[in-house]
Motif scaffolding. Structure first.
Motif, short mmCIF file in Angstrom:
data_model
loop_
_atom_site.label_atom_id
_atom_site.label_comp_id
_atom_site.label_asym_id
_atom_site.label_seq_id
_atom_site.Cartn_x
_atom_site.Cartn_y
_atom_site.Cartn_z
N GLU A 20 0.84 -1.19 0.00
CA GLU A 20 0.00 0.00 0.00
C GLU A 20 0.88 1.24 0.00
O GLU A 20 1.98 1.24 0.52
CB GLU A 20 -0.89 -0.02 1.24
N TRP B 78 -5.57 -3.48 -8.20
CA TRP B 78 -5.18 -2.23 -7.55
C TRP B 78 -6.45 -1.54 -7.11
O TRP B 78 -7.37 -1.33 -7.92
CB TRP B 78 -4.44 -1.34 -8.53
N VAL C 134 -3.45 3.71 -2.48
CA VAL C 134 -3.40 2.66 -3.49
C VAL C 134 -3.00 1.36 -2.80
O VAL C 134 -1.97 1.32 -2.12
CB VAL C 134 -2.39 2.99 -4.60
N GLU D 104 -2.22 -2.57 -3.61
CA GLU D 104 -1.98 -3.61 -4.61
C GLU D 104 -2.12 -4.97 -3.94
O GLU D 104 -1.46 -5.23 -2.94
CB GLU D 104 -0.58 -3.47 -5.20
N SER E 223 6.53 -3.26 -3.57
CA SER E 223 5.88 -1.95 -3.58
C SER E 223 6.41 -1.01 -4.65
O SER E 223 5.95 0.12 -4.78
CB SER E 223 6.03 -1.30 -2.20
N VAL F 299 3.71 0.52 -7.02
CA VAL F 299 2.87 1.52 -6.35
C VAL F 299 3.66 2.82 -6.18
O VAL F 299 3.13 3.91 -6.44
CB VAL F 299 2.36 0.99 -4.99
#
Length: 172
Positions: free
Chosen positions: A38, A120, A135, A137, A157, A160
């Protein structure tokens, strides 16, 4: 120098490369297929203005580095938007899974032939005159080699972080 010396050097290099690949595959097998990561971003624009950027598929290449072009595809199940993104590593097909304008957008990989998949979830929350974007994922990396490279290289990550950095630049 004699040609046999170069053959020996080549064999050592090839054996070393094979050992690295085998080690990565072994490490990847110990990692879970699924991961959740995130990231967030505070923006000075209201949710509606950010929503317009997040959902304008045709303009993605203008602000997302590495994306050369986008091809709209026929709508998916229930009329959901679908598109194919082209970049330096090939192409991938995506679709809108859920949409609650201007607060929640869920997109997902719609390409079963890729070595990865997932969704997402983008959530916009009003904050003063602007908004915050989160966001999340929920990804899956099916092949152990790619799982190890992703985990021990840039990290799960990385996608993102790149997305949020590009969006921050676009919204500045």
């Amino acid at each position: 120098m004699d040609g046999r010396w170069w053959i020996g050097v080549g064999a050592v290099v090839a054996a070393g490369a094979a050992a690295v690949v085998l080690a990565a595959v072994a490490a990847g097998r110990r990692l879970p297929v699924e991961h959740v990561t995130e990231g967030g971003l505070e923006l000075s624009q209201p949710p509606g203005a950010v929503w317009d950027v997040l959902t304008d598929i045709d303009l993605y290449p203008a602000w997302r580095p590495g994306l050369s072009h986008v091809e709209r595809l026929p709508a998916g199940v229930g009329g959901r938007p679908r598109w194919r993104e082209y970049g330096r590593h090939g192409h991938a097909t995506f679709e809108v899974v859920e949409s609650e304008a201007p607060h929640r957008l869920v997109t997902g990989v719609a390409d079963p032939d890729l070595p990865w998949g997932g969704t997402w979830t983008l959530v916009l929350t009003p904050a003063g005159r602007g908004c915050s974007l989160t966001v999340t994922e929920r990804g899956e990396v099916y092949q152990p080699f790619y799982r190890a490279v992703s985990h021990y290289g840039p990290g799960e990550s990385a996608g993102v972080r790149r997305y949020l950095a590009a969006l921050a630049h676009r919204m500045a």
